[in-house]
Design an enzyme around this catalytic site. Structure first.
Site: not given
Length: 510
Positions: A429, A481
């Protein structure tokens, strides 16, 4: 010789399609390979062409009908002339005489795929009584995935609009009536007469549409208390809103206040007065915006999202671009060399080296992809969309730039389809196009990472013990994560930095 015209063979992921538009009628002549009908699936619109020179003899599947893969749509007579369909002409003659050559057809909502329950009428581009040409865009239906366009079935005039902007519609539900072959002048007396007749009969349904009746009920008003500005004096939802506003702002005014000038158009959805007397405007969230919001919130709630930052010196890429941009455009048919293609190629190489960043999570499974499909976020008037570049490992800079430009143009015009935005293993983006210096992008599930680009800003940097002004860009990598360790995320971002600061490494793959 009679030939069967069949629907295309759909891929395994597509169960069926819908006959969207017939461009030929029974008895009309067709040239070989002439476009005669569109079949719309939940991913793309497929064109069906004439198999030879001849005449369309009989249509077996009308517009709106659901068809299966290779199902017969029509019978085609090859080598015949346009006069080869007397049976159809005879059948059409009584109907044409009965309607004085002005056939009334129904304009229906598209057939939604199984995953879409309903849609919302977003925008009418034509009003009741306005003339339309064949295939002219007349109304948008917004679902929670994509905006679907509905076009005029023929040359004619919009009759009664049965579903107003904001109304919820089901698959194949009737949106409006359409007078085929009529002109605006011919349609006006009929509409006025219909409106007058309804009012004379004392039927409130005749002067107020479904949305207006609902608004009247919610406001506690009757049709006699509202001045209709629609075709033939019909009451619209905007008329009700205007009456509510007038009542709230001038409660002591006489019941028979002077009407607004006739030349003043009907107001758009109006603002209301808040509890403290100041103006507020309440606008319902569009389906597309609501879906985007839901997915972003889910991403933050379900992923262990963390963001790591770095910065890249853009001088090498800018010098390379300035040196070759004219030759690049000349060589590749006008395709401009931008920055995004360098980032896509750098990300592709980094994804090869760090497969976990290119993976996705499916329940308790980690899915490692042996290809790189990179989504590029595109801002449109209807919200953020992420079309996907497929197999970027096999694409050159020119292919990437031309595909991104195509996405941007189709996104602006509302032409991006479901297939363009499905899948993707990684997303980029670029908030820098709007001036963003730093941001934390949100992961696009089920992907595990997203790269954020930002504004190129001249900053003083220490180079070999000297302070040098360099064009710098902050990069942000948000990652899940659960799937990616911090070491991998940092090394992935450093790899992109190194490839961009020495673009020759992209060619050498080192």
């Amino acid at each position: 010789m009679s030939i069967e015209i069949k629907a295309p063979t759909f891929p395994e992921s597509v169960a069926d399609g819908t006959v969207a538009t017939w461009y030929k009628k029974p008895g009309e002549a067709c040239a070989r390979d002439e476009h005669i009908v569109d079949i719309e699936t939940d991913k793309v619109v497929l064109e069906v062409v004439a198999p030879a020179d001849g005449v369309l003899k009989e249509i077996l599947k009308a517009e709106g009908d659901i068809v299966l893969s290779d199902e017969v749509l029509a019978i085609f007579e090859s080598g015949a002339a346009a006069s080869a369909a007397p049976a159809q002409a005879e059948k059409a003659a009584p109907a044409a005489a009965a309607s004085s050559s002005k056939e009334t057809v129904q304009i229906k909502a598209p057939t939604f795929p199984e995953s879409v329950a309903d849609g919302t009428v977003a925008t009418w581009y034509k009003k009741a009584g306005e003339a339309c040409s064949r295939d002219e865009h007349i109304v948008d239906i917004e679902t929670d995935k994509v905006v679907l366009e509905v076009v005029a079935p023929a040359d004619g005039v919009i009759g009664d609009i049965l579903k107003n902007e904001g109304d919820t519609v089901l698959s194949d539900e009737v949106l409006a009536n359409f007078l085929v072959g009529a002109s605006a002048a011919e349609a006006a007396p009929a509409n006025t007469a219909s409106s007058t007749s309804s009012a004379t009969d004392g039927d409130e349904d005749g002067v107020a549409g479904p949305a207006a009746r609902k608004a009247l009920s919610e406001a506690g008003l009757t049709a006699s208390q509202v001045k209709g500005t629609g075709k033939g004096g019909r009451i619209t939802k905007e008329d009700v809103d205007a009456a509510v506003k007038a009542k709230a702002s001038a409660p002591a005014a006489p019941a028979k206040a002077a009407p607004a000038p006739a030349s003043k158009p009907a107001a758009a959805p109006v603002a209301a007065l808040g509890a403290d007397g100041r103006i507020e405007k309440r606008v319902p969230m569009t389906r597309l915006r609501a879906t985007i919001a839901k997915r972003l919130v889910e991403a933050q709630q379900t992923a262990a999202m963390l963001t790591t930052y770095n910065e890249v010196n853009m001088a090498p890429v800018m010098e390379l671009r300035a040196k070759y941009k004219d030759l690049f455009a000349k060589t590749h048919n006008g395709t401009k060399l931008g920055f995004m293609s360098f980032f896509v190629k750098a990300a592709t190489e980094a994804l090869k080296r760090f497969p976990a960043v290119n993976a996705s999570i499916d329940g308790n499974d980690m899915v490692y992809h042996g290809y790189q499909d990179i989504g590029v976020a595109v801002s449109t008037d209807r919200g953020l969309m992420v079309p996907v570049l497929r197999n970027t490992e096999a694409m050159g800079l020119a292919d990437i730039e031309s595909t991104i430009m195509d996405f941007a143009l189709r996104g602006r015009d509302g032409k991006l389809g479901m297939n363009d935005m499905q899948g993707g293993t990684f997303t980029i983006t670029n908030g820098g196009t709007f001036g963003s210096l730093m941001s934390t992008p949100i992961i696009n599930p089920p992907q595990t990472a997203i790269l954020g680009m930002h504004k190129i800003q001249d900053r003083p940097m220490a180079v070999n013990g000297q302070v040098v002004i360099q064009p710098m860009m902050y990069l942000a990598l948000s990652y899940d994560h659960r799937m990616i360790d911090g070491k991998e995320a940092v090394q992935f971002l450093v790899t992109i930095k190194e490839l961009l600061e020495d673009p020759a490494r992209l060619l050498l793959e080192i």
